[in-house]
Motif scaffolding. Sequence first.
Motif, PDB file in Angstrom:
ATOM      1  N   THR A   1       0.897  -1.244  -0.087  1.00 16.32           N
ATOM      2  CA  THR A   1       0.134   0.087  -0.062  1.00 16.32           C
ATOM      3  C   THR A   1       0.858   1.155  -0.005  1.00 16.32           C
ATOM      4  O   THR A   1       0.346   2.235  -0.155  1.00 16.32           O
ATOM      5  N   CYS A   2       2.017   1.120   0.100  1.00 16.79           N
ATOM      6  CA  CYS A   2       3.060   2.225  -0.068  1.00 16.79           C
ATOM      7  C   CYS A   2       3.019   2.482  -1.632  1.00 16.79           C
ATOM      8  O   CYS A   2       3.361   1.546  -2.474  1.00 16.79           O
ATOM      9  N   PRO A   3       2.798   3.762  -1.820  1.00 10.23           N
ATOM     10  CA  PRO A   3       2.781   4.226  -3.439  1.00 10.23           C
ATOM     11  C   PRO A   3       4.041   3.848  -4.235  1.00 10.23           C
ATOM     12  O   PRO A   3       3.872   3.610  -5.361  1.00 10.23           O
ATOM     13  N   LYS A   4       5.075   3.443  -3.495  1.00  7.41           N
ATOM     14  CA  LYS A   4       6.351   2.981  -4.134  1.00  7.41           C
ATOM     15  C   LYS A   4       6.446   1.667  -3.791  1.00  7.41           C
ATOM     16  O   LYS A   4       7.708   1.178  -4.421  1.00  7.41           O
ATOM     17  N   THR A   5       5.456   1.017  -3.393  1.00  7.87           N
ATOM     18  CA  THR A   5       5.695  -0.492  -3.066  1.00  7.87           C
ATOM     19  C   THR A   5       6.964  -1.112  -2.406  1.00  7.87           C
ATOM     20  O   THR A   5       7.646  -2.152  -2.965  1.00  7.87           O
TER      21      THR A   5
ATOM     22  N   PRO B   1      11.162   2.753   4.705  1.00  7.32           N
ATOM     23  CA  PRO B   1      10.435   3.729   4.090  1.00  7.32           C
ATOM     24  C   PRO B   1      11.371   4.556   3.136  1.00  7.32           C
ATOM     25  O   PRO B   1      12.746   4.397   3.328  1.00  7.32           O
ATOM     26  N   CYS B   2      10.988   5.306   2.267  1.00  5.21           N
ATOM     27  CA  CYS B   2      11.731   6.179   1.461  1.00  5.21           C
ATOM     28  C   CYS B   2      12.280   7.484   2.151  1.00  5.21           C
ATOM     29  O   CYS B   2      11.936   7.484   3.290  1.00  5.21           O
ATOM     30  N   GLY B   3      13.109   8.298   1.364  1.00  3.76           N
ATOM     31  CA  GLY B   3      13.747   9.463   2.015  1.00  3.76           C
ATOM     32  C   GLY B   3      12.874  10.359   2.023  1.00  3.76           C
ATOM     33  O   GLY B   3      13.127  11.669   2.721  1.00  3.76           O
TER      34      GLY B   3
ATOM     35  N   GLU C   1       5.105  11.146   1.422  1.00  2.00           N
ATOM     36  CA  GLU C   1       5.420  12.232   0.261  1.00  2.00           C
ATOM     37  C   GLU C   1       4.463  12.155  -0.623  1.00  2.00           C
ATOM     38  O   GLU C   1       4.172  13.314  -1.236  1.00  2.00           O
ATOM     39  N   VAL C   2       4.156  11.024  -1.145  1.00  2.00           N
ATOM     40  CA  VAL C   2       2.809  10.865  -2.338  1.00  2.00           C
ATOM     41  C   VAL C   2       1.611  11.177  -1.875  1.00  2.00           C
ATOM     42  O   VAL C   2       0.969  12.012  -2.617  1.00  2.00           O
ATOM     43  N   LYS C   3       1.014  10.867  -0.780  1.00  3.36           N
ATOM     44  CA  LYS C   3      -0.220  11.325  -0.483  1.00  3.36           C
ATOM     45  C   LYS C   3      -0.173  11.737   0.896  1.00  3.36           C
ATOM     46  O   LYS C   3      -0.155  11.177   1.944  1.00  3.36           O
TER      47      LYS C   3
ATOM     48  N   CYS D   1       2.755   7.635   6.430  1.00  2.00           N
ATOM     49  CA  CYS D   1       3.682   6.763   5.687  1.00  2.00           C
ATOM     50  C   CYS D   1       3.581   5.040   6.378  1.00  2.00           C
ATOM     51  O   CYS D   1       3.366   4.928   7.630  1.00  2.00           O
ATOM     52  N   VAL D   2       3.306   4.374   5.315  1.00  2.00           N
ATOM     53  CA  VAL D   2       3.039   2.887   5.697  1.00  2.00           C
ATOM     54  C   VAL D   2       4.222   2.676   6.558  1.00  2.00           C
ATOM     55  O   VAL D   2       3.918   1.712   7.700  1.00  2.00           O
ATOM     56  N   TRP D   3       5.348   2.826   6.187  1.00  2.00           N
ATOM     57  CA  TRP D   3       6.639   2.425   7.062  1.00  2.00           C
ATOM     58  C   TRP D   3       6.831   2.836   8.488  1.00  2.00           C
ATOM     59  O   TRP D   3       7.275   2.557   9.315  1.00  2.00           O
ATOM     60  N   VAL D   4       6.131   4.318   8.482  1.00  2.00           N
ATOM     61  CA  VAL D   4       6.107   4.976  10.036  1.00  2.00           C
ATOM     62  C   VAL D   4       5.055   4.051  10.755  1.00  2.00           C
ATOM     63  O   VAL D   4       5.634   3.652  11.934  1.00  2.00           O
TER      64      VAL D   4
HETATM   65  S1  SF4 Z   1       6.501   8.349   2.237  1.00  2.00           S
HETATM   66 FE1  SF4 Z   1       6.191   6.138   3.046  1.00  2.00          FE
HETATM   67  S2  SF4 Z   1       4.093   5.511   2.033  1.00  2.00           S
HETATM   68 FE2  SF4 Z   1       5.005   7.210   1.236  1.00  2.00          FE
HETATM   69  S3  SF4 Z   1       6.257   6.701  -0.694  1.00  2.00           S
HETATM   70 FE3  SF4 Z   1       7.583   7.120   1.197  1.00  2.00          FE
HETATM   71  S4  SF4 Z   1       7.682   5.060   1.955  1.00  2.00           S
HETATM   72 FE4  SF4 Z   1       5.946   4.982   0.986  1.00  2.00          FE
END
Ligand code: SF4
Lengths: 315, 147
Positions: B37-41, B46-48, B57-59, B64-67
């Motif tokens: 469900t992370c937009p970057k899968t 987590p991304c930066g 970042e995206v939504k 954040c899914v990873w948070v």
């Molecule tokens: S902020 Fe979190 S949920 Fe959003 S793209 Fe980055 S890792 Fe995925």
Amino acid sequence: MSRLSDLIAAGTRPVVTAEFPSIDGGGLPAVERAADELRPYVDAVNATDNPAAHAHASNTSIAIGMAQFGLEPIMQVVCRDKNRLAMQADIIGASLFGVENVACLTGDDVTAGDEPEARRVFDLDSTQLVKVASGLAEGHYLSGRAIKQPPALFVGAVENPFAPPLDYRVLRALKKSEAGARFLQLQIGYYPERLEAFVRGCVDAGVTRTTALIPTVVLTKSAKALSFMDESVPGISIPADVIARVAGAGDKDAIAEESYRLTLELSRHALSLTGVSGIHLTDFRHDGSLERLVRDLGIGPAFDPVATASGATSG
Amino acid sequence: MAKLLPLLEHAVKKPVWDCRMCGQCVLHSTGMTCPMTCPKTLRNGPCGGVREDGHCEVKPEMRCVWVKAEERSHALPHHWEEEFHDLRPPVDNRLQGTSSWTNLLTGRDRRTPAGWQGVARERHSAVPGASMVEVDEPATLPEGFHA
Ligand code: SF4
């Protein structure tokens, strides 16, 4: 292996890396000009891969161009635009031309760019890409298919010590280092205490035994540039008092000077941390401040006693 | 039954975890938060681009899914908390839409390309993809399921 990896392994002085400007038109002379400007002050330069999700001359073409003009490239590869086949092919292809440093990134989302309609790929994530790229250097593709005389790649990644979840960032750095990352360029950040905690965490976790940490600073000349980064660049947040300090410095020149001071302070702080191997410079000023900064810090090829003595640099 | 399983799995997991039927479930090792469900899968953290408030970042409206995953991982049994730090392999895109329950039982979800374990094969294989031994045809979702 690459000169950058030798310099880091030697550990005699901090390495200096920078960002190559985005190139669109102008042919190879445009690449040569930019290479000439940076060469005296830096050890290696990032060839970016569609930065901020904007299309430009590709990472591979710029990395190869830099190598041809005698500037050591660090080829960024982002996971956003290409699948695992294409990314492996790019790394192997560029290595034919002497590109050995590879930095693996997730990549800003397509919505950050000027073509938000684009399909996102993210077939691999950055940590997986680190492992796949390291596999190429060990002599095989992800499939297991052997590569005869594999390239001597120096594989790295990036990490953001300033974005949540803060405590987890050290573990993510560890994960990348265990996957094969030998250097980590760090995101731009304006919270020195977060950088300090991150670097200390990496030292304690053993990350720095195998992996060089390279924090990033950025040269700006207005409070507006800071506000822009704060609001619009994914993963960058700037405290309001820092922006206020620059904004309140006085007229345009005073503000530019205060911006420079801020960058110099952040650089000095980053380089003072045990566990830091160098610094990465992003230049949004293009007014000679990059040269001023390396001189004020006394770092880079121009200040390398060994290289200067042996005539290895024209610095 | 083989045909019903993916349907049933989706019916159970979609409402709770917003399951995307990647067919290689890692929920227990990601704080019971689905990384698809992370937009970057992203499957390894987590991304930066995570925002200062912990949102995506995206939504921006979504945490954040990873948070979330990182927070929740601490509330899980110890061995699952440990697994949170595992390096998860690239997704096998052929399993999209299949039942991860079936794939777990057959071990299909744990098979990775030879190069992932760091093994170089000496010669070209005559059969494309032959380095991955197929145990079972993955059970596919009935056509039109995602309509
Ligand atoms: S902020 Fe979190 S949920 Fe959003 S793209 Fe980055 S890792 Fe995925």
